[in-house]
Motif scaffolding. Structure first.
Motif, PDB file in Angstrom:
ATOM      1  N   PRO A  75      19.964 -10.322 -15.293  1.00 22.16           N
ATOM      2  CA  PRO A  75      21.167 -11.147 -15.207  1.00 22.16           C
ATOM      3  C   PRO A  75      22.485 -10.400 -15.453  1.00 22.16           C
ATOM      4  N   ALA A  76      22.461  -9.336 -16.225  1.00 25.02           N
ATOM      5  CA  ALA A  76      23.686  -8.591 -16.523  1.00 25.02           C
ATOM      6  C   ALA A  76      24.231  -7.846 -15.308  1.00 25.02           C
ATOM      7  N   PHE A  77      23.450  -7.738 -14.240  1.00 28.30           N
ATOM      8  CA  PHE A  77      23.873  -6.981 -13.062  1.00 28.30           C
ATOM      9  C   PHE A  77      24.369  -7.869 -11.925  1.00 28.30           C
ATOM     10  N   VAL A  78      24.398  -9.174 -12.116  1.00 31.82           N
ATOM     11  CA  VAL A  78      24.804 -10.094 -11.049  1.00 31.82           C
ATOM     12  C   VAL A  78      26.203  -9.755 -10.536  1.00 31.82           C
ATOM     13  N   GLU A  79      27.130  -9.448 -11.439  1.00 30.79           N
ATOM     14  CA  GLU A  79      28.503  -9.146 -11.032  1.00 30.79           C
ATOM     15  C   GLU A  79      28.630  -7.820 -10.277  1.00 30.79           C
ATOM     16  N   ASP A  80      27.619  -6.970 -10.345  1.00 29.78           N
ATOM     17  CA  ASP A  80      27.656  -5.664  -9.671  1.00 29.78           C
ATOM     18  C   ASP A  80      27.129  -5.719  -8.245  1.00 29.78           C
ATOM     19  N   LEU A  81      26.593  -6.847  -7.818  1.00 26.14           N
ATOM     20  CA  LEU A  81      25.995  -6.946  -6.484  1.00 26.14           C
ATOM     21  C   LEU A  81      27.057  -6.836  -5.406  1.00 26.14           C
ATOM     22  N   PRO A  82      26.735  -6.213  -4.276  1.00 27.36           N
ATOM     23  CA  PRO A  82      25.507  -5.459  -4.038  1.00 27.36           C
ATOM     24  C   PRO A  82      25.514  -4.158  -4.841  1.00 27.36           C
ATOM     25  N   LEU A  83      24.349  -3.771  -5.305  1.00 26.84           N
ATOM     26  CA  LEU A  83      24.162  -2.603  -6.163  1.00 26.84           C
ATOM     27  C   LEU A  83      23.425  -1.527  -5.361  1.00 26.84           C
ATOM     28  N   VAL A  84      23.953  -0.323  -5.392  1.00 27.83           N
ATOM     29  CA  VAL A  84      23.336   0.781  -4.655  1.00 27.83           C
ATOM     30  C   VAL A  84      22.488   1.617  -5.604  1.00 27.83           C
ATOM     31  N   LEU A  85      21.197   1.631  -5.363  1.00 27.84           N
ATOM     32  CA  LEU A  85      20.238   2.434  -6.104  1.00 27.84           C
ATOM     33  C   LEU A  85      19.949   3.663  -5.242  1.00 27.84           C
ATOM     34  N   ALA A  86      20.058   4.856  -5.822  1.00 27.80           N
ATOM     35  CA  ALA A  86      19.939   6.074  -5.012  1.00 27.80           C
ATOM     36  C   ALA A  86      19.165   7.176  -5.727  1.00 27.80           C
TER      37      ALA A  86
END
Length: 140
Positions: A75-86
């Protein structure tokens, strides 16, 4: 909601201590030129039995592969969407790849082979190394 903070292990404590100071390091071994990432309790090569040491790296690399997340895994990452995982391959140690996030970039602009540089995000008492598009590339 706060993002999860790193939980160092015995093998990774040196990595997180350096990151807290804004330094990116990988694991090497005394008397050898062998390096590995992520940190481990022992060398991945059977012929090395020396003590692990931190090896400073430049903090620059290229995007080896990436995925864009549209659904938050916490839930803490909702504001970061879309999130790039690399996966970022380090310039000064080809073959060493770090699983990370790409920050400060539009996901549509990220490409495999893109030049990136390390940035640090505070998480609790530690800092998490992440990457952004290289400012040198942007300035050029």
């Amino acid at each position: 909601m706060e993002k999860p903070a790193p939980v160092p292990s015995t093998a990774s404590a040196f990595y997180w201590e350096h990151a807290r100071k804004g330094e990116l390091v990988i694991q090497g071994f005394e008397g050898t030129d062998f390096v590995q990432f992520p940190p481990n309790d022992r060398a991945e090569r059977f012929d090395i039995d020396t003590d692990p040491i931190p090896v400073p790296v430049a903090g620059t690399g290229t995007v080896y592969s990436f995925s864009v997340l549209h659904q938050a895994f916490h839930p803490a990452f909702v504001e970061d969407l879309p999130l790039v995982l690399a996966l970022v391959e380090l310039d000064d140690y080809p073959g060493i790849r770090i699983l990370t996030n790409i920050l400060e970039a539009n996901p549509e602009d990220i490409t495999i082979g893109m030049a990136v540089e390390v940035v640090f995000e505070e998480r609790g008492e530690y800092s998490l190394p992440q990457f952004r598009p290289s400012q040198q590339e942007v300035a050029a």
